[in-house]
Design a protein around this motif. Structure first.
Motif, PDB file in Angstrom:
ATOM      1  N   ASN A  62       0.843  -1.188   0.000  1.00 54.95           N
ATOM      2  CA  ASN A  62       0.000   0.000   0.000  1.00 54.95           C
ATOM      3  C   ASN A  62       0.880   1.241   0.000  1.00 54.95           C
ATOM      4  OD1 ASN A  62      -1.601   2.274   1.262  1.00 54.95           O
ATOM      5  ND2 ASN A  62      -3.197   0.738   0.921  1.00 54.95           N
ATOM      6  N   THR A  64       0.088   4.379   0.090  1.00 48.14           N
ATOM      7  CA  THR A  64      -0.327   5.421   1.027  1.00 48.14           C
ATOM      8  C   THR A  64       0.239   5.164   2.416  1.00 48.14           C
ATOM      9  OG1 THR A  64      -2.371   5.720  -0.217  1.00 48.14           O
ATOM     10  CG2 THR A  64      -2.326   6.626   2.005  1.00 48.14           C
ATOM     11  N   LEU A  65       0.206   3.896   2.847  1.00 50.87           N
ATOM     12  CA  LEU A  65       0.694   3.553   4.179  1.00 50.87           C
ATOM     13  C   LEU A  65       2.203   3.353   4.212  1.00 50.87           C
ATOM     14  CD1 LEU A  65      -2.036   1.037   5.390  1.00 50.87           C
ATOM     15  CD2 LEU A  65      -1.900   3.496   5.792  1.00 50.87           C
ATOM     16  N   ARG A  70       3.728   1.445   9.374  1.00 54.30           N
ATOM     17  CA  ARG A  70       2.711   2.496   9.499  1.00 54.30           C
ATOM     18  C   ARG A  70       1.327   1.878   9.715  1.00 54.30           C
ATOM     19  NH1 ARG A  70       1.910   7.431  11.497  1.00 54.30           N
ATOM     20  NH2 ARG A  70       0.456   8.669  10.240  1.00 54.30           N
ATOM     21  N   TYR A  71       1.074   0.757   9.073  1.00 55.29           N
ATOM     22  CA  TYR A  71      -0.191   0.059   9.287  1.00 55.29           C
ATOM     23  C   TYR A  71      -0.350  -0.284  10.766  1.00 55.29           C
ATOM     24  CZ  TYR A  71      -3.659  -3.644   9.451  1.00 55.29           C
ATOM     25  OH  TYR A  71      -4.745  -4.408   9.789  1.00 55.29           O
ATOM     26  N   LEU A  74      -1.083   2.792  12.831  1.00 53.98           N
ATOM     27  CA  LEU A  74      -2.486   3.184  12.686  1.00 53.98           C
ATOM     28  C   LEU A  74      -3.405   2.218  13.440  1.00 53.98           C
ATOM     29  CD1 LEU A  74      -2.436   4.148   8.923  1.00 53.98           C
ATOM     30  CD2 LEU A  74      -2.969   5.702  10.808  1.00 53.98           C
ATOM     31  N   ALA A  89      -1.938  10.978  11.540  1.00 54.53           N
ATOM     32  CA  ALA A  89      -2.558  10.159  10.499  1.00 54.53           C
ATOM     33  C   ALA A  89      -3.308  11.058   9.517  1.00 54.53           C
ATOM     34  CB  ALA A  89      -3.520   9.163  11.127  1.00 54.53           C
ATOM     35  N   GLU A  93      -4.394   8.028   4.700  1.00 56.71           N
ATOM     36  CA  GLU A  93      -3.946   6.864   5.464  1.00 56.71           C
ATOM     37  C   GLU A  93      -5.128   6.197   6.164  1.00 56.71           C
ATOM     38  OE1 GLU A  93       0.629   7.767   6.817  1.00 56.71           O
ATOM     39  OE2 GLU A  93      -0.988   8.784   7.924  1.00 56.71           O
ATOM     40  N   PHE A  97      -6.256   2.443   5.512  1.00 57.23           N
ATOM     41  CA  PHE A  97      -6.358   1.516   6.639  1.00 57.23           C
ATOM     42  C   PHE A  97      -7.761   0.917   6.710  1.00 57.23           C
ATOM     43  CE2 PHE A  97      -7.316   0.384  11.019  1.00 57.23           C
ATOM     44  CZ  PHE A  97      -6.228  -0.383  11.357  1.00 57.23           C
TER      45      PHE A  97
END
Length: 167
Positions: A62, A64-65, A70-71, A74, A89, A93, A97
């Protein structure tokens, strides 16, 4: 990822409590019936693994993440607007997510639907055979052990087949 596997196992347990059909005559479970049951189990486990791999790919790739770190960040803040603001965030994102979470949330239903299809298909297993084998496994630990061994053998064979190189 472990949550998905545990969810699938939990669903399997709940699913197995439900009865689909009653079989007349309580005779012994045959080798063929145990093999059909074990084969269905292996198919379900492979399906779950496929879904987990898709989920992992969604997270890792991903853009964006930017990957799993980062996942996870989040995920730890999800549902708490203060924490989400704290980790800065972005809306993009959050949307990415949420999309991944929606996929994860759908896996349980998809697995249940897939498994039900296999059970109800008389050529794959059949509801009567499913119930007969489940009852036998509950009543006799040696039947469960035999099926577990068949599942291991099938998974091992499946792994060997996946590793074959053809010209």
């Amino acid at each position: 990822m472990k949550k998905i596997f545990l969810l699938a196992l939990l669903m399997f347990g709940v699913f197995s409590v439900q009865t689909f059909a009653q079989e007349e005559g309580e005779d012994e479970v045959t080798e063929e019936e145990m093999m059909k049951y074990a084969s269905m189990e292996v198919k379900v486990q492979s399906y779950i693994q496929e879904k987990q791999s898709t989920m992992e790919t969604m997270i890792k790739e991903n853009e964006t993440l930017g990957g799993g770190a980062r996942y996870n960040e989040l995920k730890g803040a999800w549902g708490d607007e203060e924490k989400l603001a704290e980790i800065e965030a972005t809306e993009e994102e959050k949307e990415a997510f949420a999309e991944i979470q929606a996929y994860i949330d759908s896996i349980g239903d998809e697995v249940k639907e897939y498994m039900t299809g296999l059970i109800m298909d008389a050529e794959v297993l059949g509801a009567a055979t499913y119930n007969k084998v489940r009852r036998a496994m509950s009543a006799d630990p040696s039947v469960k052990e035999q099926i577990d061994n068949l599942i291991s053998e099938l998974k091992e064979k499946e792994g060997e087949d996946d590793g074959d190189v053809t010209d």
